[in-house]
Scaffold this motif. Structure first.
Motif: not given
Length: 461
Positions: A401, A428, A451, A455
């Motif tokens: 990520l 995500l 995430a 997002l």
């Protein structure tokens, strides 16, 4: 006497005396026979009560029951402790750090017999004034005094020439001298020669010798820099003892960093390095950021890295970024250290952003064993991860990520290819939805929080 003065009727009545009723209590006389009867009655009731008391004591004071309760309590505490450990491990991210330096080699001997015959020193030795009548063996000590107090630079400029013997002598002092005042004075001497404050000084003297890339690389090897060998994780070993004379970088590494930085800034006055040599220096400087023993030099390393990046022309920089990223990923493992390698490339200018993006993407390719080189295939592979699987490596997912975030940071691909943005959003959403807030696996909350944060940032753009 008037009627008002006459006495009232009740005043003539005699008071009534009411005698209280006296209740007489009968006293019961307890005889000796009564006491004996009560005693024997109580004594006869004791055998009847003992079985009941024993039964009660057995139900509450049984050793077996006490042991059972203690075992249940012990198991309950162990279970709570295990759950607490599972929760706490999520906050314990592994430390970045590589053992960049090994054992130092023997420092070169700082003996320069030729320095005694330099023209600058001979002018003092042949001076008529007895104050400057120096013996031949005292010449080097005399020059050291001039260097430390800043007079050597002024004399060189007045002389109009930096002789090779003086240049090699001061350069060696800068990189290998154990004396702090000598190496700092020598470093200041070279920085003033290459990057003078007054640009007029540039044309007033010439230099017979300039150090090149091979001298700097040789110095790193002497310091014990592990250029080509595999790196060892610092988290799996003890920090090197500061009293050791053979392990870790010497104090001269600070002068090495400053000199490299000044050389790149002096490109307009003298060309010292080639493009490929600067690429190699950038790779080495990024590796230096990974040694926790050099945390105190982070600011100097950051200045050096920016100077090296500014060395390139606009046309050469984009192709050089690919070579630099490839060289770094060959030396740095794809663990928490790769995130450190990417995040130390700081700055808001287009060059540093591009280098950071390219470096992050090359690490992504390395994470998939160099089998995936296409952007869409990499994102599709991340989307296919089953995050609900207990065997899923969430630390690896967290690294992915962060790398994708840096890869897409100010990357034109995000604007030119809408599908990249859509796939990134799907990845995500998987991380934030498939991992619940009650998931106690290591790094689960970190992946979910990261995430969710990314997002939210992508939806507000």
């Amino acid at each position: 006497m008037t009627e008002m003065d006459e006495p009232l009727d009740f005043e003539f009545e005699e008071p009534t005396h009411v005698s209280p009723t006296i209740t007489k209590k009968k006293k019961k006389v307890i005889g000796l026979d009564d006491l004996l009867n009560d005693f024997y009655q109580v004594k006869s009731d004791i055998p009847k009560k003992e079985p009941k008391r024993a039964k009660i004591r057995k139900s509450y004071d049984s050793d077996d029951d006490v042991d059972t309760r203690e075992a249940e309590l012990h198991n309950y505490v162990d279970k709570c402790q295990q759950q607490m450990n599972e929760i706490s491990t999520d906050d314990q991210m592994p430390l970045w750090g590589l053992h960049v330096f090994g054992d130092q080699k023997a420092m070169p001997l700082l003996t320069f017999p030729e320095i005694r015959s330099c023209v600058l020193l001979q002018t003092f030795m042949g001076h008529e004034n007895s104050l400057f009548e120096l013996k031949n063996e005292e010449g080097e000590a005399f020059l050291e005094g001039l260097l430390v107090h800043g007079w050597l630079l002024k004399l060189v400029k007045n002389h109009g020439l930096v002789e090779k013997s003086i240049a090699t002598w001061t350069f060696s002092l800068m990189l290998y001298s154990p004396k702090e005042e000598l190496r700092e004075a020598a470093c200041e001497f070279w920085c003033s020669l290459l990057l003078p404050e007054n640009q007029v000084d540039v044309v007033t003297f010439e230099m017979e010798w300039l150090p090149n890339h091979s001298e700097l690389r040789q110095a790193l090897e002497v310091y014990g820099f592990l250029l080509d060998s595999s790196s060892k994780s610092l988290s799996s070993m003890e920090i090197v003892d500061g009293d050791s004379d053979s392990a870790g970088p010497p104090q001269n590494i600070k002068s090495w960093i400053k000199y490299v930085s000044v050389c790149c800034q002096a490109r307009s006055t003298c060309s010292i390095f080639s493009t490929s040599e600067v690429e190699d220096l950038i790779t080495s400087v990024i590796c230096l950021f990974l040694d926790r023993q050099l945390l105190g030099l982070s600011s100097a390393l950051n200045d050096c890295l920016h100077s090296l990046v500014s060395f390139f022309s606009d046309d050469a920089f984009h192709s050089s970024c690919q070579k630099i990223a490839k060289a770094v990923t060959c030396r740095v493992p794809t663990d928490i250290n790769c995130l450190r390698s990417v995040e130390i490339v700081t700055g808001g200018d287009p060059r540093t952003k591009h280098l950071r993006s390219v470096l992050a993407f090359r690490f992504l390719v390395a994470c998939f064993d160099n089998k995936l080189h296409d952007e869409e295939r990499i994102l599709r592979s991340l989307i296919s991860f089953n995050l609900k699987d207990k065997n899923c490596d969430l630390l690896k997912m967290y690294i992915h990520l962060v790398l994708v975030e840096n890869w897409l940071f100010c990357n034109p691909l995000l604007k030119d290819k809408p599908i990249i943005s859509e796939m990134w959003g799907a990845c995500l959403r998987n991380c934030s939805c498939q991992i619940t807030s009650t998931d106690l696996r290591s790094y689960a909350s970190k992946v979910r929080s990261k995430a969710s944060y990314l997002l939210q940032g992508s939806t507000t753009r």
